[in-house]
Design a protein around this motif. Structure first.
Motif, short mmCIF file in Angstrom:
data_model
loop_
_atom_site.label_atom_id
_atom_site.label_comp_id
_atom_site.label_asym_id
_atom_site.label_seq_id
_atom_site.Cartn_x
_atom_site.Cartn_y
_atom_site.Cartn_z
N THR A 42 107.87 -10.67 3.47
CA THR A 42 109.15 -9.90 3.30
C THR A 42 108.73 -8.40 3.37
OG1 THR A 42 109.73 -11.59 1.63
CG2 THR A 42 111.02 -9.26 1.60
N GLY A 43 107.66 -8.10 3.06
CA GLY A 43 107.26 -6.74 3.08
C GLY A 43 106.70 -6.20 4.32
N GLY A 44 106.07 -7.27 5.04
CA GLY A 44 105.77 -6.94 6.56
C GLY A 44 104.29 -6.17 6.35
N LEU A 45 103.58 -6.66 5.12
CA LEU A 45 102.26 -5.87 4.74
C LEU A 45 101.21 -6.68 5.56
CD1 LEU A 45 102.91 -5.49 1.06
CD2 LEU A 45 103.62 -3.85 2.75
N LEU A 46 100.00 -5.95 5.29
CA LEU A 46 98.59 -6.74 5.81
C LEU A 46 97.68 -6.66 4.51
CD1 LEU A 46 98.43 -4.69 9.29
CD2 LEU A 46 99.16 -7.04 8.77
N ALA A 177 94.87 0.97 10.39
CA ALA A 177 95.13 2.03 11.44
C ALA A 177 95.81 1.77 12.77
CB ALA A 177 93.83 2.75 11.67
N ILE A 178 95.11 0.37 13.11
CA ILE A 178 95.87 -0.12 14.30
C ILE A 178 97.29 -0.54 14.05
CG2 ILE A 178 95.87 -2.40 15.81
CD1 ILE A 178 92.43 -2.22 14.94
N ALA A 179 97.56 -1.17 12.77
CA ALA A 179 98.93 -1.32 12.25
C ALA A 179 99.83 -0.29 12.33
CB ALA A 179 98.88 -2.11 10.99
N SER A 184 104.16 0.40 12.36
CA SER A 184 104.87 1.70 11.59
C SER A 184 103.66 2.02 10.36
CB SER A 184 105.91 0.82 10.85
OG SER A 184 106.41 1.57 9.62
N TRP A 185 103.74 3.46 10.36
CA TRP A 185 103.08 3.89 9.35
C TRP A 185 103.50 3.70 7.80
CZ3 TRP A 185 98.28 5.12 10.36
CH2 TRP A 185 97.95 5.65 11.75
N ASP A 186 104.84 3.29 7.64
CA ASP A 186 105.06 3.10 6.46
C ASP A 186 104.40 1.44 5.89
OD1 ASP A 186 106.68 5.13 6.26
OD2 ASP A 186 108.65 4.20 6.65
N LYS A 187 104.56 0.68 6.87
CA LYS A 187 103.68 -0.43 6.66
C LYS A 187 102.43 -0.51 6.23
CE LYS A 187 104.86 -3.86 9.55
NZ LYS A 187 104.87 -5.03 10.54
N ALA A 188 101.53 0.44 7.01
CA ALA A 188 100.12 0.62 6.81
C ALA A 188 99.92 1.18 5.42
CB ALA A 188 99.73 1.61 7.95
N LEU A 189 100.83 2.20 5.03
CA LEU A 189 100.78 3.06 3.68
C LEU A 189 100.99 2.00 2.65
CD1 LEU A 189 102.10 6.34 4.70
CD2 LEU A 189 99.78 5.77 4.19
#
Length: 296
Positions: A42-46, A177-179, A184-189
């Motif tokens: 749902t959050g598209g997180l890694l 960093a690749i993501a 999106s940097w929002d997703k990475a953060l």
């Protein structure tokens, strides 16, 4: 005859323990797969490590090549080399249980339908990280891993005496960093918050590679040293001292043990000397020979 009976009991206990380990690792795998298909999806997180890299590759292939690759295929390919490290350098049962965790989590992540619990990304990052850390800790407590960087981390910690945190951090930072660059940097953060919450839980629940220093003031130094050795297989140093209040001789037993064993060691010490004064300190770093229980 008595010796044969003891050996038989030990084997039975070992089989029962292994069955329990399989059950707990299976439960942890279900939790991890559910977490991937709810909070992470749902959050598209890694989530970091092999799981994070798998999800990142899935997104890259889907967005840029229009190919939907199954989670199982990518995750098994990524874990091939870490599994080799496990079999060769760490332990066979450990690696077999880890393989079971990797396969079960991967298959379930493909089978379980995506489900949205909440769309608040901050809540997803925090609670998803807490659930992820709890599942990883369950695997580690059963002498198994969820795969990927855990294999490398345990190998570096157990066989090379290297702090694996920096290596894991570099791998996860590269993935994020690749993501950030591709998506999106929002997703990475937000993924950093997820990984931080997960790491905090693991460090809280799994303390095998953390050490504790014991200072024990006692009148029974030999019995205390024997108790420490029996519980943890660690030695101790006896220091001579003087009580400042009564000006009488006192012995101080100094020892460093695994943090996961410290509670049992303290209990054993109090069993042999109820009057013992015990001070337990967190150990920052140990240089020199320090016994680690071998991974099976």
């Amino acid at each position: 005859m008595l010796i044969e009976e003891k050996i038989l009991e030990k084997k039975k206990g070992s089989k029962a323990d292994f069955i329990i380990r399989i059950f707990v690792v299976s439960f942890a795998s279900v939790v991890m797969a559910f977490n991937i298909k709810t909070f992470v999806h749902t959050g598209g997180l890694l989530p970091g490590g092999a799981s994070g890299l798998t999800l990142l590759l899935q997104e890259i292939f889907s967005k840029y090549l229009g190919i939907n690759l199954p989670y199982t295929l990518i995750n098994l390919l990524i874990n091939a080399f870490p599994i080799y490290i496990g079999f060769k350098f760490i332990g066979k049962k450990f690696t077999l249980l880890s393989c079971w965790c990797i396969v079960l989590t991967s298959v379930l992540a493909d089978i379980i339908p995506a489900y949205t619990i909440t769309r608040d990304t901050l809540l997803i990052s925090i609670f998803g990280g807490l659930i992820n850390g709890s599942a990883i800790s369950l695997c580690l407590l059963m002498d198994a891993t969820s795969g990927g960087t855990d294999f490398v981390g345990i190998y570096l910690s157990e066989k090379r005496g290297v702090d694996s945190f920096s290596v894991t951090l570099m791998i996860n930072a590269s993935i994020l960093a690749i993501a950030g660059l591709l998506f999106s940097w929002d997703k990475a953060l937000y993924s950093i918050i997820f990984q931080f919450a997960s790491t905090v839980v693991v460090r809280l629940l799994y303390r095998k590679y953390q050490q504790a220093t014991l200072f024990i003031v006692t009148n029974k130094p030999k019995e205390v040293c024997d108790a420490i050795r029996e519980v943890s297989n660690h030695g101790a140093t006896v220091l001579e001292g003087e009580g400042s209040y009564e000006h009488c001789e006192r012995n101080v037993v100094y020892s460093v043990v695994s943090s996961s064993e410290s509670s049992r060691v303290v209990k054993a010490v109090k069993d042999v000397d109820k009057a013992a004064f015990v001070n337990v300190l967190k150990t920052e770093r140990v240089i020199g020979r320090f016994y680690q229980r071998p991974t099976d």
